[in-house]
Write a protein that holds these residues in place. Structure first.
Motif, PDB file in Angstrom:
ATOM      1  N   ASP A  88       0.751  -1.147  -0.063  1.00 21.67           N
ATOM      2  CA  ASP A  88      -0.027  -0.140  -0.041  1.00 21.67           C
ATOM      3  C   ASP A  88       0.953   1.275  -0.021  1.00 21.67           C
ATOM      4  O   ASP A  88       0.579   2.369  -0.697  1.00 21.67           O
ATOM      5  CB  ASP A  88      -0.991   0.150   1.232  1.00 21.67           C
ATOM      6  CG  ASP A  88      -2.005  -1.038   1.214  1.00 21.67           C
ATOM      7  OD1 ASP A  88      -2.272  -1.635  -0.142  1.00 21.67           O
ATOM      8  OD2 ASP A  88      -2.607  -1.171   2.055  1.00 21.67           O
ATOM      9  N   PHE A  89       1.953   1.161   0.830  1.00 21.61           N
ATOM     10  CA  PHE A  89       2.947   2.512   1.044  1.00 21.61           C
ATOM     11  C   PHE A  89       3.436   2.681  -0.464  1.00 21.61           C
ATOM     12  O   PHE A  89       3.397   3.833  -0.813  1.00 21.61           O
ATOM     13  CB  PHE A  89       3.829   2.275   1.734  1.00 21.61           C
ATOM     14  CG  PHE A  89       4.812   3.311   2.122  1.00 21.61           C
ATOM     15  CD1 PHE A  89       4.721   4.732   2.884  1.00 21.61           C
ATOM     16  CD2 PHE A  89       6.001   3.386   1.358  1.00 21.61           C
ATOM     17  CE1 PHE A  89       5.486   5.609   2.859  1.00 21.61           C
ATOM     18  CE2 PHE A  89       7.050   4.439   1.241  1.00 21.61           C
ATOM     19  CZ  PHE A  89       6.418   5.503   2.084  1.00 21.61           C
ATOM     20  N   VAL A  90       4.009   1.686  -1.175  1.00 19.82           N
ATOM     21  CA  VAL A  90       4.633   1.811  -2.418  1.00 19.82           C
ATOM     22  C   VAL A  90       3.475   2.209  -3.662  1.00 19.82           C
ATOM     23  O   VAL A  90       3.882   3.129  -4.132  1.00 19.82           O
ATOM     24  CB  VAL A  90       5.218   0.489  -2.975  1.00 19.82           C
ATOM     25  CG1 VAL A  90       5.796   0.726  -4.316  1.00 19.82           C
ATOM     26  CG2 VAL A  90       6.410   0.309  -2.106  1.00 19.82           C
ATOM     27  N   TRP A  91       2.225   1.623  -3.403  1.00 20.58           N
ATOM     28  CA  TRP A  91       1.569   2.076  -4.469  1.00 20.58           C
ATOM     29  C   TRP A  91       1.024   3.537  -4.248  1.00 20.58           C
ATOM     30  O   TRP A  91       0.857   3.995  -5.255  1.00 20.58           O
ATOM     31  CB  TRP A  91       0.020   0.848  -4.188  1.00 20.58           C
ATOM     32  CG  TRP A  91      -1.089   1.689  -5.154  1.00 20.58           C
ATOM     33  CD1 TRP A  91      -2.193   2.177  -4.713  1.00 20.58           C
ATOM     34  CD2 TRP A  91      -1.244   1.683  -6.476  1.00 20.58           C
ATOM     35  NE1 TRP A  91      -2.889   2.463  -5.782  1.00 20.58           N
ATOM     36  CE2 TRP A  91      -2.358   2.155  -6.874  1.00 20.58           C
ATOM     37  CE3 TRP A  91      -0.225   0.902  -7.559  1.00 20.58           C
ATOM     38  CZ2 TRP A  91      -2.913   2.208  -8.293  1.00 20.58           C
ATOM     39  CZ3 TRP A  91      -0.855   1.133  -8.860  1.00 20.58           C
ATOM     40  CH2 TRP A  91      -1.797   1.531  -9.258  1.00 20.58           C
ATOM     41  N   GLN A  92       0.509   3.914  -3.063  1.00 26.79           N
ATOM     42  CA  GLN A  92       0.201   5.159  -2.763  1.00 26.79           C
ATOM     43  C   GLN A  92       1.331   6.220  -3.221  1.00 26.79           C
ATOM     44  O   GLN A  92       1.154   7.399  -3.545  1.00 26.79           O
ATOM     45  CB  GLN A  92      -0.246   5.309  -1.129  1.00 26.79           C
ATOM     46  CG  GLN A  92      -0.877   6.548  -0.878  1.00 26.79           C
ATOM     47  CD  GLN A  92      -2.143   6.839  -1.834  1.00 26.79           C
ATOM     48  OE1 GLN A  92      -2.964   5.779  -1.858  1.00 26.79           O
ATOM     49  NE2 GLN A  92      -2.273   7.849  -2.318  1.00 26.79           N
ATOM     50  N   SER A  93       2.633   5.969  -2.926  1.00 28.33           N
ATOM     51  CA  SER A  93       3.608   6.733  -3.248  1.00 28.33           C
ATOM     52  C   SER A  93       3.738   6.938  -4.697  1.00 28.33           C
ATOM     53  O   SER A  93       3.901   7.902  -5.312  1.00 28.33           O
ATOM     54  CB  SER A  93       4.779   6.167  -2.680  1.00 28.33           C
ATOM     55  OG  SER A  93       5.075   6.222  -1.307  1.00 28.33           O
ATOM     56  N   TYR A  94       3.622   5.877  -5.435  1.00 32.68           N
ATOM     57  CA  TYR A  94       3.593   5.931  -6.959  1.00 32.68           C
ATOM     58  C   TYR A  94       2.523   6.867  -7.423  1.00 32.68           C
ATOM     59  O   TYR A  94       2.723   7.547  -8.293  1.00 32.68           O
ATOM     60  CB  TYR A  94       3.445   4.457  -7.386  1.00 32.68           C
ATOM     61  CG  TYR A  94       3.234   4.325  -8.949  1.00 32.68           C
ATOM     62  CD1 TYR A  94       4.236   4.521  -9.931  1.00 32.68           C
ATOM     63  CD2 TYR A  94       2.090   4.064  -9.487  1.00 32.68           C
ATOM     64  CE1 TYR A  94       3.981   4.457 -11.044  1.00 32.68           C
ATOM     65  CE2 TYR A  94       1.796   4.100 -10.829  1.00 32.68           C
ATOM     66  CZ  TYR A  94       2.615   4.359 -11.605  1.00 32.68           C
ATOM     67  OH  TYR A  94       2.702   4.238 -12.981  1.00 32.68           O
ATOM     68  N   VAL A  95       1.406   6.439  -6.835  1.00 28.58           N
ATOM     69  CA  VAL A  95       0.139   7.389  -7.445  1.00 28.58           C
ATOM     70  C   VAL A  95       0.386   8.804  -7.085  1.00 28.58           C
ATOM     71  O   VAL A  95       0.272   9.663  -7.819  1.00 28.58           O
ATOM     72  CB  VAL A  95      -1.171   6.619  -6.686  1.00 28.58           C
ATOM     73  CG1 VAL A  95      -2.369   7.780  -6.937  1.00 28.58           C
ATOM     74  CG2 VAL A  95      -1.368   5.271  -7.261  1.00 28.58           C
ATOM     75  N   ASN A  96       0.820   9.082  -5.739  1.00 28.83           N
ATOM     76  CA  ASN A  96       0.823  10.460  -5.483  1.00 28.83           C
ATOM     77  C   ASN A  96       2.159  11.088  -6.355  1.00 28.83           C
ATOM     78  O   ASN A  96       1.838  12.106  -6.819  1.00 28.83           O
ATOM     79  CB  ASN A  96       1.330  10.776  -3.989  1.00 28.83           C
ATOM     80  CG  ASN A  96       0.171  10.335  -2.934  1.00 28.83           C
ATOM     81  OD1 ASN A  96      -0.908  10.574  -3.326  1.00 28.83           O
ATOM     82  ND2 ASN A  96       0.717   9.890  -1.797  1.00 28.83           N
TER      83      ASN A  96
END
Length: 715
Positions: A88-96
């Motif tokens: 989730d952290f990696v995905w949210q960082s990527y999206v942001n």
């Protein structure tokens, strides 16, 4: 010429043949193109603003982040929940980062190499404090430069770094590249945020209104008619009412992520009474073995205990919490058990071999002594031991044997956390635990000797030699098989979701309805290891009303079946999906209208009380406050808004609130004379309030970015 004439005479036919061949060639390429595109789309883990990320790319990003975490915390293993958090952290960082980068590209914002270097030179960014390049609690860019120079030499084979440090250097380099990439992204986001912040302004009119909303407070006496007291039979709700309310409050039902409504039945298999009896009988046998055994290590190992034993003196912190509480009250040589521990569902046996007072930290020097044979090593060690005992310097003797004998601290938790320890380690550690400061010993092992000298000891504490057999109370294969057969029969005899719900009680199960599941979730019904069930729920071939296979999940102890009740697409939820919620809102409105009409002519608190109202007093109510109304058992901002502009002595009502209808009399209006109006200060307060609202801007970016999350297909 004859041949040419023949070709001309067959021209139309040849064109058809050539055309068919050409079409076949084009069709073949077209099919191949479709297959390639389809295969590529199957690898897509998500997209942001039309930019796709494949499962392999996301996996690489995830591994980079997990390697960074391993480096920081020194833990190589991740459980399922930690893996989910990392994903989730990696995905949210990527999206942001994708959303911000797209906006910055439009604005011409970027991060130059010089800007990055300036941040490194200043060394105050929080991320830099998490690197190995910190000197005196401050990031030192020169340490980084020296490391990168040495790493480049190492890559070219010109470095003098010892072979055993190369792996560590490589891990540090990978961690730094992760920090550097993240730092660039972070700086870009900060630049974008600062640009937004500079656009947020306030004005004197807002400032004055905000001041008055805080400085003026009101005391009232209140009559409350709660909406919950109105019987549903007194109102009528039509389909037209529901449609009108839905149109009015439609934005409430705007869903920005696709979801699935499911039903499910699950059972966690537990040990039967027979399973418990069998384990207890087995533990009684191990009690006898542990009581009489001279080889406790083998006995504990053969029992499949969750707690290892190697005979080392340990602090009680190395033991499970429930065992810690027991050993304090036990005397050396005593045993306890077998007994059941409810906190971790285990059967336990404890044999306390002994207790000693020993240091938690031991500083020592060592000389390892070897030889062509074990006998030669023992003879040489005796000679070294006698020389040092006679006054020869320890360091000098060590150098003679090409050893530096550096003083080193050995701390209890360093070896207590090790899963196993061989006989030599046990002998070494137990010897150190019982030596005094300045004492020298010659420790003999099968293949050689170690001369050890204790130079310091710290933090004396109680240490234990304790053997523990801890076994979980689990189900047997027979018990699991019986549960699986029963659950499978339940599913086989239920061909529709309705039958699954109806038949559940016959099989001792509970069927739960109406759970909302999102594709970015990691668990179905909060049950671990349910990825396969999640993939079934979101599979394009799964239709509404479908029933899943039986899933074996949890900690290999749970059986699950899922039904797909409803697919909620991204966008506005259809009125039929939210009809119950809308109908309840209409009922609240109708009840308020009923009360307002019924009691429209009330002119005093006494009259309201006679009509059944609850009387309450509210003091110091301001427009900006969040006032709890005891008689309504709720906060009602509508009432705060109503009170704000009223004068002392004024009678007000009826007022339609969100949970009640109100009448009130204004007793006093107070001006906070201690609070002086400062336009500049109030403008800053208003601006701060607006800045907090910037949080919603990221939601707008997310919505406009058309984010698609398909990680569930791969992770």
């Amino acid at each position: 010429m004859a041949a040419l004439q023949t070709i001309r005479s067959k021209g139309a036919f040849l064109l058809i043949i050539i055309g068919i061949g050409l079409f076949a060639f084009i069709a073949e390429e077209f099919v191949r193109s479709i297959q390639t595109t389809t295969n590529e789309s199957r690898q897509v883990a998500g997209s942001v603003a039309g930019n796709k990320i494949t499962s392999q790319e996301f996996q690489q990003m995830l591994e980079e982040y997990k390697e960074a975490l391993k480096f920081l915390r020194g833990n190589e293993n991740f459980n399922e929940y930690e893996n989910a958090q990392a994903e989730d952290f990696v995905w949210q960082s990527y999206v942001n980062n994708q959303l911000i980068t797209e906006e910055c590209d439009k604005l011409g914002l970027n991060v130059t190499d010089k800007e990055l270097q300036d941040v490194l030179i200043i060394g105050q960014h929080p991320m830099l404090q998490q690197t190995p390049f910190v000197n005196k609690q401050k990031f030192d860019v020169n340490l980084l430069k020296n490391f990168l120079t040495e790493y480049d030499k190492m890559q070219s084979g010109k470095s003098e770094v010892p072979q055993e440090y190369i792996e560590q250097y490589t891990r540090i380099f990978k961690y730094w590249k992760f920090v550097e990439k993240t730092l660039r992204e972070n700086i870009l986001q900060q630049k974008y945020q600062m640009l937004l912040v500079s656009c947020i302004l306030s004005n004197p009119v807002e400032a004055k209104m905000n001041y008055e909303a805080t400085a003026k407070s009101t005391d009232i006496q209140l009559a409350v008619f709660p909406l919950r007291n109105v019987n549903d039979n007194l109102i009528k709700v039509t389909d037209e009412d529901i449609k009108a309310k839905y149109a009015e409050s439609k934005e409430k039902y705007h869903q920005y992520m696709e979801s699935r409504e499911i039903g499910f039945a699950a059972i966690t298999v537990e040990a039967s009474e027979q399973d418990k009896a069998n384990l207890h009988e087995e533990m009684n046998k191990y009690f006898s073995k542990l009581e009489s055994s001279d080889d406790l290590t083998s006995t504990v190992r053969s029992s499949n205990s969750q707690v290892t034993y190697n005979g080392i003196w340990i602090t009680k912190n190395a033991l499970p919490g429930d065992i810690q509480n027991k050993v304090d009250s036990m005397s050396p040589g005593s045993m306890k058990g077998p007994y059941y521990e409810i906190t971790d569902n285990t059967e336990n046996i404890i044999r306390l071999v002994g207790k000693i007072q020993a240091p938690d930290s031991i500083e020592c020097q060592m000389i390892q002594v070897g030889g062509a044979t074990a006998e030669e090593a023992h003879t040489r060690a005796d000679s070294i031991y006698k020389a040092i005992s006679a006054g020869a310097p320890f360091d000098s003797i060590a150098k003679k044997y090409n050893q530096n004998a550096t003083k080193q601290w050995i701390v209890s938790n360093q070896y207590e956390s090790a899963p196993t320890s061989d006989e030599n380690n046990t002998k070494m550690l137990n010897t150190l635990n019982t030596m005094s400061t300045g004492e020298l010993k010659n420790i003999t092992f099968d293949q050689g000797n170690i001369i050890v000298k204790v130079t310091d000891r710290k933090a004396m504490t109680t240490k234990y030699n304790v053997a523990v057999i801890k076994r979980p109370v689990t189900f047997s294969k027979e018990t699991y098989s019986k549960a699986y057969t029963n659950f499978s029969r339940y599913v086989a005899n239920s061909t529709t979701p309705e039958e699954l719900q109806k038949n559940a009680s016959k099989y001792g199960l509970t069927f739960q309805q109406g759970m909302e599941v999102y594709s970015n979730g990691h668990f179905v019904a909060s049950i671990p290891n349910t990825k396969e069930a999640l993939r079934w729920i979101y599979n394009e071939d799964t239709k509404e009303g479908g029933i899943s296979p039986v899933y074996e999940c949890g900690e290999n102890n749970t059986l699950l079946v899922v039904t797909l009740n409803k697919i909620h697409k991204k966008g506005y939820l259809p009125i039929e999906d939210v009809k119950t919620f809308v109908e309840n809102e209409v009922k609240q409105d109708k009840k308020a209208e009923y009360l307002m009409k019924q009691y429209a002519n009330i002119k005093s608190l006494e009259e309201a009380a006679q009509k059944g109202a609850s009387i309450d007093s509210l003091n110091g109510v301001t427009f900006n406050s969040n006032t709890y109304i005891s008689a309504a058992a709720a906060n009602d901002p509508i009432l705060n808004g109503s009170i704000a502009d009223k004068k002392a002595g004024q009678w007000v009502g009826p007022v339609k609130g969100s949970v009640a209808v109100y009448f009130y009399k204004v007793l006093n209006v107070h001006e906070n004379k201690a609070m002086k109006y400062n336009e500049s200060e109030q403008m800053n307060i208003v601006r701060s309030q607006h800045l907090r609202n910037l949080q919603t801007f990221s939601n707008d970016l997310y919505i406009n970015g058309n984010v698609k999350d398909k990680r569930y297909l791969f992770f």
